[in-house]
Design a protein around this motif. Structure first.
Motif, PDB file in Angstrom:
ATOM      1  N   ALA A  36       0.840  -1.191   0.000  1.00 48.77           N
ATOM      2  CA  ALA A  36       0.000   0.000   0.000  1.00 48.77           C
ATOM      3  C   ALA A  36       0.877   1.243   0.000  1.00 48.77           C
ATOM      4  CB  ALA A  36      -0.909   0.007   1.235  1.00 48.77           C
ATOM      5  N   TRP A  37       0.444   2.236  -0.770  1.00 47.39           N
ATOM      6  CA  TRP A  37       1.109   3.547  -0.691  1.00 47.39           C
ATOM      7  C   TRP A  37       0.099   4.639  -0.958  1.00 47.39           C
ATOM      8  CZ3 TRP A  37       1.475   6.731  -5.058  1.00 47.39           C
ATOM      9  CH2 TRP A  37       1.263   6.111  -6.288  1.00 47.39           C
ATOM     10  N   TRP A  38       0.348   5.801  -0.354  1.00 46.87           N
ATOM     11  CA  TRP A  38      -0.595   6.913  -0.374  1.00 46.87           C
ATOM     12  C   TRP A  38      -0.036   8.102  -1.141  1.00 46.87           C
ATOM     13  CZ3 TRP A  38      -0.433   3.434   3.486  1.00 46.87           C
ATOM     14  CH2 TRP A  38      -1.623   2.999   4.043  1.00 46.87           C
ATOM     15  N   LEU A  39      -0.936   8.852  -1.766  1.00 48.82           N
ATOM     16  CA  LEU A  39      -0.597  10.126  -2.390  1.00 48.82           C
ATOM     17  C   LEU A  39      -1.833  11.010  -2.283  1.00 48.82           C
ATOM     18  CD1 LEU A  39       1.586  11.717  -3.908  1.00 48.82           C
ATOM     19  CD2 LEU A  39       0.609  10.899  -6.049  1.00 48.82           C
ATOM     20  N   GLY A  40      -1.707  12.114  -1.526  1.00 50.60           N
ATOM     21  CA  GLY A  40      -2.867  12.947  -1.281  1.00 50.60           C
ATOM     22  C   GLY A  40      -3.913  12.181  -0.489  1.00 50.60           C
ATOM     23  N   ASP A  41      -5.163  12.222  -0.952  1.00 48.78           N
ATOM     24  CA  ASP A  41      -6.227  11.506  -0.250  1.00 48.78           C
ATOM     25  C   ASP A  41      -6.527  10.151  -0.879  1.00 48.78           C
ATOM     26  OD1 ASP A  41      -7.419  12.287  -2.604  1.00 48.78           O
ATOM     27  OD2 ASP A  41      -9.239  13.089  -1.684  1.00 48.78           O
ATOM     28  N   GLN A  42      -5.607   9.655  -1.722  1.00 48.39           N
ATOM     29  CA  GLN A  42      -5.820   8.382  -2.401  1.00 48.39           C
ATOM     30  C   GLN A  42      -4.713   7.383  -2.070  1.00 48.39           C
ATOM     31  OE1 GLN A  42      -6.893   8.991  -6.588  1.00 48.39           O
ATOM     32  NE2 GLN A  42      -7.669  11.022  -6.038  1.00 48.39           N
ATOM     33  N   CYS A  43      -5.049   6.116  -2.248  1.00 45.98           N
ATOM     34  CA  CYS A  43      -4.128   5.042  -1.886  1.00 45.98           C
ATOM     35  C   CYS A  43      -4.194   3.946  -2.934  1.00 45.98           C
ATOM     36  CB  CYS A  43      -4.507   4.480  -0.511  1.00 45.98           C
ATOM     37  SG  CYS A  43      -3.487   3.088   0.049  1.00 45.98           S
ATOM     38  N   MET A  44      -3.067   3.335  -3.237  1.00 45.99           N
ATOM     39  CA  MET A  44      -3.005   2.183  -4.134  1.00 45.99           C
ATOM     40  C   MET A  44      -2.770   0.934  -3.303  1.00 45.99           C
ATOM     41  SD  MET A  44      -1.463  -0.347  -5.963  1.00 45.99           S
ATOM     42  CE  MET A  44       0.306  -0.158  -5.902  1.00 45.99           C
ATOM     43  N   LEU A  45      -3.585  -0.083  -3.547  1.00 42.57           N
ATOM     44  CA  LEU A  45      -3.510  -1.353  -2.831  1.00 42.57           C
ATOM     45  C   LEU A  45      -3.266  -2.471  -3.834  1.00 42.57           C
ATOM     46  CD1 LEU A  45      -6.795  -0.813  -0.789  1.00 42.57           C
ATOM     47  CD2 LEU A  45      -4.486  -0.407   0.065  1.00 42.57           C
ATOM     48  N   GLY A  46      -2.251  -3.280  -3.580  1.00 40.45           N
ATOM     49  CA  GLY A  46      -1.973  -4.419  -4.446  1.00 40.45           C
ATOM     50  C   GLY A  46      -2.426  -5.703  -3.793  1.00 40.45           C
ATOM     51  N   MET A  47      -3.325  -6.442  -4.456  1.00 35.95           N
ATOM     52  CA  MET A  47      -3.864  -7.676  -3.874  1.00 35.95           C
ATOM     53  C   MET A  47      -4.006  -8.766  -4.922  1.00 35.95           C
ATOM     54  SD  MET A  47      -6.834  -6.436  -1.267  1.00 35.95           S
ATOM     55  CE  MET A  47      -7.345  -5.066  -2.308  1.00 35.95           C
ATOM     56  N   ASN A  48      -3.982  -9.994  -4.469  1.00 34.27           N
ATOM     57  CA  ASN A  48      -4.189 -11.140  -5.343  1.00 34.27           C
ATOM     58  C   ASN A  48      -5.641 -11.198  -5.793  1.00 34.27           C
ATOM     59  OD1 ASN A  48      -4.869 -14.190  -5.814  1.00 34.27           O
ATOM     60  ND2 ASN A  48      -2.653 -14.055  -5.955  1.00 34.27           N
ATOM     61  N   THR A  49      -5.841 -11.528  -7.039  1.00 35.55           N
ATOM     62  CA  THR A  49      -7.202 -11.539  -7.587  1.00 35.55           C
ATOM     63  C   THR A  49      -8.085 -12.594  -6.928  1.00 35.55           C
ATOM     64  OG1 THR A  49      -6.460 -13.032  -9.342  1.00 35.55           O
ATOM     65  CG2 THR A  49      -6.470 -10.684  -9.831  1.00 35.55           C
TER      66      THR A  49
END
Length: 209
Positions: A36-49
Motif C-alpha cells: 500500500a502507498w498513499w498520495l494525497g487523499d488516495q491510496c493504491m492497494l496491491g492484492m491477489n485476484t
C-alpha cells in the motif's frame, strides 16, 4: 562493494494494513496486507485476484484501511495464513492457508460498523480510514495481482495520536507495524516471528549468517 543478487522478495519496508470489507452474506472480513502507498487523499492497494478481499471490494466498491500499531503484531500474525474464501487456490494450499469464515474472531479483534461505508473498522487499530474504490486494474505481467485505487472519505484517529489543536497525527507517538522482507518490525526492532516468512521460506537474520 556491492554484489549482484537475484532478490526473491522486494518488501523493503511498508506499513501493514488490515483491510476491512463486507462478505456477500453481510458478515465482516478482515485481511492483512502491506502493498500500500498513499498520495494525497488516495491510496493504491496491491492484492491477489483470488482473495476474498479483492472480490468483496469489486462488489461493494468500498473498504476500511485499518492501520495497526506495533503492539498488535500477534493479532496480525494470526491472520497471516487465513483466507475468507472457501475456494483455495493450489498456491494457497501449498503455502498452508486455511479457510476461516470468522477472521475477526480468529485474530482476537473487534469489528465496528458505522456510517458512510458498510465495511468494518477494526476497533483496536488507532487509525481507521473509510474508503471508496475508484478503480481496479491488473498489475504487472503474470502476477495474478490487481492494483486498487481508493479514496479516503473519512479518517478515525485515536485521540492520543492527534497533536492538540490540530488535525495532524503526532509522528513520534505513532508507531506503525512495519513489514520488512516478510518480517514484523516496529521502531526498528523485529517484533514477532512471522508465519508468512515461514510459509515463503524467507531466511531469518539469525539463520542466514
Amino acid at each position: 562493494m556491492h554484489r549482484v543478487v537475484d532478490l526473491k522478495v522486494l518488501y523493503f519496508g511498508t506499513p501493514v494494513v488490515l483491510i476491512g470489507t463486507r462478505n456477500p452474506d453481510g458478515t465482516p472480513n478482515v485481511a492483512p496486507m502491506s502493498s500500500a502507498w498513499w498520495l494525497g487523499d488516495q491510496c493504491m492497494l496491491g492484492m491477489n485476484t483470488a482473495s476474498q478481499t479483492a472480490q468483496n471490494m469489486a462488489r461493494e466498491r468500498e473498504c476500511v484501511l485499518n492501520l495497526p500499531s506495533s503492539n498488535l503484531v500477534a493479532a496480525v500474525d494470526r491472520l497471516a495464513l487465513l483466507t475468507g474464501s472457501p475456494e483455495r487456490t493450489p498456491h494457497r494450499i501449498a503455502k498452508g492457508y486455511r479457510y476461516e469464515p470468522d477472521k475477526f474472531g480468529a485474530a482476537g479483534l473487534s469489528p465496528l460498523t458505522g456510517d458512510l461505508v458498510a465495511a468494518p473498522r477494526v476497533a483496536e487499530c488507532p487509525i481507521q480510514l473509510k474508503c471508496e474504490l475508484l478503480a481496479a486494474a491488473p498489475f504487472g505481467i503474470d502476477t495474478g495481482a490487481i492494483a486498487h485505487t481508493v479514496r479516503v472519505l473519512r479518517a478515525h484517529v485515536a485521540e492520543d495520536l492527534i497533536i492538540p489543536g490540530t488535525d495532524h497525527i503526532d509522528p513520534i507517538g505513532w508507531d506503525p507495524l512495519i513489514m520488512k522482507f516478510c518480517e514484523f518490525f516496529g521502531e526498528g526492532t523485529q517484533l514477532h516471528p512471522s508465519r508468512l516468512a515461514t510459509a515463503w521460506q524467507i531466511p531469518s537474520p539469525a539463520t542466514s549468517r
